[in-house]
Design a protein around this motif. Structure first.
Motif, PDB file in Angstrom:
ATOM      1  N   GLU A   1     -14.800   6.526 -11.509  1.00  0.00           N
ATOM      2  CA  GLU A   1     -15.458   6.054 -12.735  1.00  0.00           C
ATOM      3  C   GLU A   1     -15.551   4.541 -12.789  1.00  0.00           C
ATOM      4  N   VAL A   2     -16.517   4.098 -13.585  1.00  0.00           N
ATOM      5  CA  VAL A   2     -16.777   2.660 -13.708  1.00  0.00           C
ATOM      6  C   VAL A   2     -16.544   2.216 -15.140  1.00  0.00           C
TER       7      VAL A   2
ATOM      8  N   ALA B   1     -16.980   0.296  -1.363  1.00  0.00           N
ATOM      9  CA  ALA B   1     -17.190  -0.541  -2.547  1.00  0.00           C
ATOM     10  C   ALA B   1     -18.561  -1.192  -2.425  1.00  0.00           C
ATOM     11  N   THR B   2     -19.136  -1.553  -3.564  1.00  0.00           N
ATOM     12  CA  THR B   2     -20.507  -2.061  -3.551  1.00  0.00           C
ATOM     13  C   THR B   2     -20.592  -3.444  -4.179  1.00  0.00           C
TER      14      THR B   2
ATOM     15  N   SER C   1     -11.100  -7.504  -4.530  1.00  0.00           N
ATOM     16  CA  SER C   1      -9.709  -7.896  -4.273  1.00  0.00           C
ATOM     17  C   SER C   1      -8.755  -6.779  -4.651  1.00  0.00           C
ATOM     18  N   GLU C   2      -8.962  -6.228  -5.851  1.00  0.00           N
ATOM     19  CA  GLU C   2      -8.059  -5.149  -6.271  1.00  0.00           C
ATOM     20  C   GLU C   2      -8.286  -3.883  -5.442  1.00  0.00           C
TER      21      GLU C   2
ATOM     22  N   MET D   1     -16.595  -0.469 -10.420  1.00  0.00           N
ATOM     23  CA  MET D   1     -15.536   0.519 -10.197  1.00  0.00           C
ATOM     24  C   MET D   1     -14.242   0.093 -10.869  1.00  0.00           C
ATOM     25  N   ARG D   2     -13.552   1.088 -11.469  1.00  0.00           N
ATOM     26  CA  ARG D   2     -12.255   0.805 -12.079  1.00  0.00           C
ATOM     27  C   ARG D   2     -11.172   0.988 -11.029  1.00  0.00           C
ATOM     28  N   PRO D   3     -10.480  -0.082 -10.636  1.00  0.00           N
ATOM     29  CA  PRO D   3      -9.441   0.050  -9.609  1.00  0.00           C
ATOM     30  C   PRO D   3      -8.378   1.074  -9.976  1.00  0.00           C
ATOM     31  N   SER D   4      -8.028   1.132 -11.265  1.00  0.00           N
ATOM     32  CA  SER D   4      -6.980   2.094 -11.650  1.00  0.00           C
ATOM     33  C   SER D   4      -7.460   3.529 -11.417  1.00  0.00           C
TER      34      SER D   4
END
Lengths: 475, 475
Positions: free
Chosen positions: A206-207, A238-239, A252-253, A214-217
């Motif tokens: 999910e974003v 990743a985009t 980075s995350e 994108m949500r890193p968590s």
């Protein structure tokens, strides 16, 4: 065809191309003919005897041009641009004339080495991490498209995740999985299908609904869930600049999470990678040092004709190990010396054209300064258009627009927005396409054709505003 | 680059290409420089400002040409030919100038429809079975190479063998297998690896040691053994004209066996398919009506520059079902009408060039008669060379040679044959490669460059005979 015939017809067709560029802006950007119209203008079968050049030349004007969607038209705002330029076409001309097939270094030393050096030049121009250079552990290669780059990255990721078993035993019973955001390109799903992972092995992370990044968590949770369930995460894509809205994932995350899980990180910057030639836009590439592979398309927004996707890996040996197959008839001294690159082992096809020539021509003709000017022009035109939209309270901007794409809609809703797109495209002066953002129908205006100027963007806005008035009046 | 600059530099480079073709026969067929020589002649990074055209033009002569392996050289007898021609280069020039991206019919109606019609023309020219035509249930498409065609055929075969589960679940725990002869091309193993079947899932079926053609009885036994062991055969790849020796697999018998086992039959005629433009060589294609897919490379032996692999399927819906993925941003009215072909669903990459232009130019310029003359010339030159070999009792012919490749060796053995290859290639006037036939080291002489004439074949033989005398005298 004799050399003299080639000279004569070649000069004529060079002029035909120049005439086309000079007149394309006055043509309808899309044809109005129904499907089958072009085919109906062609004979049912091939000629039994060669029929010279005059007929072909006439058919370019009478059969081909009326059936063209003109990607080089200054009113082409659809999809992403697929721009080209004089130097690119000339590089392709020379490459076609040389007719070299550079599958191995031995079958095309110049084709191989110019490609290696041009990808190093591009890496410098974009300020890519040092390990992507051929002078370090990595290197670049030209793929036909970002789709093929995603496939090759997926295969390298599977090879790493499989720990040697993948090459010999394939997918087997292992439940490999691939991760991208809900905004990731369809080629990622296609790559997973081709690689035998299957559509169900693709995790759409999910974003953030505002940034569409994108949500890193959520990525971390999805990876952990797969590991707990006995699946084996192989690749995260990743985009930088999603196709729908040019959202930028937080590299980075994401990179730190990939490292923690030991998963191959591929970064797809197909469209927006070109922006990194400008230092002020390199914020979009922050964290790229975590990536195992990265690609962008000079054929989208860097004045180089399709096909030219630039793909880099940080560890070239991992890529070659995944893809190499060596039959007797390809064995040769140079390969066995280990001192050369054989680009056949860096992608799907065995045979290869001399595509780096067009990149060389473009980089030398424009120089870094010329390429930066092209990118800055696109960004500036898009911001100009966004300002028009923002100033009209019937409209709303649908997503952040840091590059040269603006997503917008009528506040009146999906039906009105869809009608707006149809009406503006029907003028034949502009071509826009659509997407959906958080479920809502949204128009996309992407700037990038080399001839697009302020006047074209202003006229497009004027046509949109007028059509909006009509549509809203019609209720 | 202004239109006038493009005209001026374009005319100049057309002449440069014509000059190259006129002089290529006088150049060494391969460079003598060690790896790295070309790269060392290039600057370490891109120019900051554009530096005009003169430097580029000079570097073509000073950097590129000295590093070329000249595939268009009349003494190029290595691998298979990758020939090109004036009309092909001009078709590529126009395609590059138009800069259309024909991923969908809607994004390139002319590009799509010319491609469909040209593949139908080619099917007529080769007298392919009716079901491969777009007017029937099938159709053709241009792939970059036979490698990609093998991959796409493998995916369609997996989709059929998986009965719907493959698309969603991938390979899963099913042990899919792929069959080809021991002489099948390495791209088949590579396709199986890419598709997640793994190298261990490739069955190399034994051949008749005299003809090097697949033994149908061995294929049947291998299929039955897999079924009995719980594996699921997905694809059989038969070859018309193997890369090693141009052996022809017996399609009729193989086809019946594939039908019995319900397995997708792909026929790889990458090199020898072009021969079917000549009625007297169509015996090689007997039984093709059993095939589900078929490919050959106009870029090898039909005067069309790389890349142009022509790939057909008998059931286009099976192919599209295997490969399609539809995101919102690609939805359009034409696609949803079902009345058009979207070639993005016929291969790996999403983006597509207007490659059918060069095919159109070649077919019209030469006509069926001109293409037949080219093939007949190649066959005749190869038979002339084979007669030289057969008349010298120090040599032996190593395999049947019905097309334009001759495989031969010194009876004195592998070391002498290998020394012979090295010595003749060291002259710089010819370039031959090698293979192994039934374990023995064998030289290959493949005719196909457009400029190759009797004199070049005779001179190659003369050089070989002289070198053989030296080598045998040296013991």
């Amino acid at each position: 065809m004799t050399a003299d015939e080639f000279r004569r017809h070649g000069h004529d067709l060079v002029d035909w191309v120049a005439d086309y560029w000079e007149s394309v802006g006055s043509l309808p950007v899309r044809p109005s003919d129904p499907p089958g119209a072009v085919a109906a203008r062609l004979p049912a079968g091939p000629p039994s005897e060669g029929d010279g050049f005059a007929g072909l030349r006439a058919d370019l004007d009478e059969v081909v041009l009326p059936g063209m969607t003109h990607w080089q038209h200054p009113g082409f705002f659809a999809y992403f641009p697929a721009n080209t330029s004089g130097p690119s076409v000339l590089g392709d001309l020379v490459g076609a004339g040389l007719g070299v097939q550079g599958m191995l270094w031995a079958t095309g030393p110049a084709a191989t080495e110019v490609e290696t050096v041009m990808l190093d030049w591009l890496a410098e121009l974009l300020d890519l991490p040092a390990r992507f250079r051929s002078t370090s552990t990595g290197g670049g290669v030209i793929q036909d498209s970002a789709s093929s780059a995603a496939l090759v990255a997926t295969l390298a990721g599977l090879h790493r995740a499989g720990g040697g078993a993948w090459r010999s035993s394939g997918i087997g019973g292992t439940r490999y999985t691939v991760f991208t955001s809900t905004q990731g390109h369809s080629s990622i799903e296609k790559a997973a299908r081709i690689a035998g992972i299957g559509d169900a092995g693709v995790r759409q992370v999910e974003v953030d609904p505002a940034t569409l990044a994108m949500r890193p968590s959520a990525l971390r949770a999805a990876l952990a869930a797969d590991v707990a369930a006995g699946a084996r995460p192989a690749v995260v894509v990743a985009t930088i600049g999603t196709t729908s809205t040019t959202a930028v994932d937080p590299l980075s995350e994401i990179g730190r999470i990939c490292q923690e899980f030991g998963v191959w990180l591929h970064v797809d910057a197909a469209y927006a990678g070109a922006a990194a030639v400008c230092p002020e836009l390199r914020w979009s590439h922050a964290g790229l040092e975590h990536a195992d592979s990265y690609c962008f398309d000079p054929h989208k927004w860097l004045l180089t004709g399709f096909d030219c996707d630039a793909f880099w890996v940080a560890d070239r040996e991992a890529l070659v190990a995944a893809l190499t197959v060596m039959p007797e008839y390809l064995r040769n001294v140079a390969t066995e010396s280990g001192a050369v690159i054989d680009y056949r082992d860096w992608g799907v096809p065995l045979g290869r054209r001399f595509r780096s020539l067009k990149l060389w021509f473009v980089l030398r003709w424009y120089g870094a300064a010329g390429l930066r000017a092209h990118i800055r022009s696109g960004v500036s035109l898009a911001q100009r258009f966004a300002a028009h939209v923002a100033a009209d309270d019937r409209f709303e901007i649908a997503a952040p627009h840091p590059f040269s794409l603006v997503c917008f809609r009528l506040k009146a809703g999906d039906a009105a927005s869809e009608a707006l797109l149809d009406r503006v495209n029907a003028t034949g002066r502009f071509y826009l396409t659509h997407t959906r953002v958080n479920g809502a129908y949204v128009l996309r205006l992407a700037v990038g054709a080399p001839q697009t100027a302020e006047s074209h963007v202003d006229e497009a806005w004027s046509a949109l505003a007028t059509a909006a008035t009509e549509i809203l009046a019609e209720g």
